[in-house]
Design an enzyme around this catalytic site. Structure first.
Site, PDB file in Angstrom:
ATOM      1  N   GLY A 174    -104.522 -68.208 -29.896  1.00 55.53           N
ATOM      2  CA  GLY A 174    -105.389 -67.586 -30.901  1.00 55.53           C
ATOM      3  C   GLY A 174    -105.548 -66.090 -30.668  1.00 55.53           C
ATOM      4  CD  GLU A 182    -101.129 -71.686 -29.786  1.00 54.50           C
ATOM      5  OE1 GLU A 182     -99.966 -71.431 -29.383  1.00 54.50           O
ATOM      6  OE2 GLU A 182    -101.796 -70.881 -30.454  1.00 54.50           O
TER       7      GLU A 182
END
Ligand code: DAK
Length: 258
Positions: free
Chosen positions: A109, A132
């Site tokens: 993010g 991720e």
């Protein structure tokens, strides 16, 4: 408003927003994202501010979504509350230029947050990644889409599938960042760039931002038409008259945002 996870300073015409969760390498939790959306909204509404700079610490721009907080969530939470979407939308709504000044880690993010900004200046210590996959998930604030547009399919697949990090030189070569500067000079250089942008007519900075962003959303033909119409409309402004007169009179333009 006093923030718990950000430090915001207005320097002349530049709003400097610093992510400030040092113990978690500026991981993006709900509080930080909500405060960030608020701070960017305020900067956009503040007539004094003409450019926004978003940065983190020397070690980390942001190491991703807060894994501790995220690990507690289920489908109902992330889908039902549309995890981070309202905050992301608020950042994207900002009409003023936003520069990401990235030092250290910009992961998950954090990398996506940098890509939400209008352009990225990286310190030579910067490391970008979409790791991720190591957590059993994928990017969710646009990483699969935006990184692919920045660096192309092959490198984007490589980053997302292996979770490897890209250093600043590779990021510049690949087109993810616009410039790389020595870490110690990062803020000096970025603030100088922001000051330069702040000198322009606000009408034209809005026009540039709208036109460049339109290239992501539409066909080339439609994008070119949009650009042409915006160009035409700028001839209705005093700042167009002033900019061209100043050039011909060999002086600096005095823009009045009119
Ligand atoms: N979350 C929470 N804490 C974090 C963190 C993170 N992402 N990254 C680092 N920390 C914390 C560490 O737990 C550690 O805390 P303590 O143990 O001291 O309490 C502290 O920061 C220092 O980290 P390290 O000790 O690990 O420091 P190192 O220098 O050894 O390593 C590192 C630095 C950045 C390589 C490492 O910390 C690391 O790998 N961090 C995780 C990076 C990562 O996997 N990031 C991606 C997260 S997933 C979506 C929205 C968002 C997302 C997805 C969907 N929707 C809207 C749908 C985003 C997902 C992600 O970003």
């Amino acid at each position: 408003m006093a923030y718990k996870t950000l430090i915001v300073e207005i320097e002349e015409h530049v709003a400097l927003i610093r992510l400030n969760r040092p113990d978690a390498l500026n991981a993006l939790n709900a509080e930080l994202m909500s405060e960030l959306a608020d701070a960017i909204g305020q900067a956009d509404r503040n007539d004094k501010v003409r450019c926004v700079v978003l940065t983190g610490s020397e070690k980390a721009f942001a190491a991703g979504a807060d894994i501790k907080e995220m690990s507690q969530k289920g489908f109902v939470d992330v889908f039902g509350k549309d995890f981070f979407t309202p905050e992301t939308e608020e950042i994207l709504r900002c009409r003023k230029p936003i520069i990401a000044a990235v030092s250290g880690y910009a992961l998950g993010g954090g990398c996506e947050l940098a890509m939400l900004c209008d352009f990225i200046i990286a310190a030579d210590t910067a490391k970008f990644g979409q790791p991720e996959i190591n957590l059993g998930v994928i990017a969710g604030i646009g990483g699969t889409q935006r990184l692919t547009r920045f660096v192309g399919k092959s490198k984007s697949m490589d980053m997302h599938l292996t979770g490897r990090f890209m250093d600043a030189d590779e990021a510049e070569r690949a087109g993810l960042v616009s410039r790389v500067v020595p870490a110690k000079k990062l803020m000096e250089e970025v603030m100088a760039i922001a000051d330069k942008i702040a000198e322009k007519s606000r009408l034209t900075t809005i026009a540039v931002k709208e036109c460049v962003n339109r290239s992501y959303e539409t066909t080339l033909r439609e994008g070119l038409l949009f650009e042409r119409r915006v160009f035409h409309s700028l001839f209705a402004t005093d700042d167009q008259k002033e900019g061209m007169a100043a050039f011909l009179e060999k002086r600096e333009p005095q823009f009045r945002d009119k």
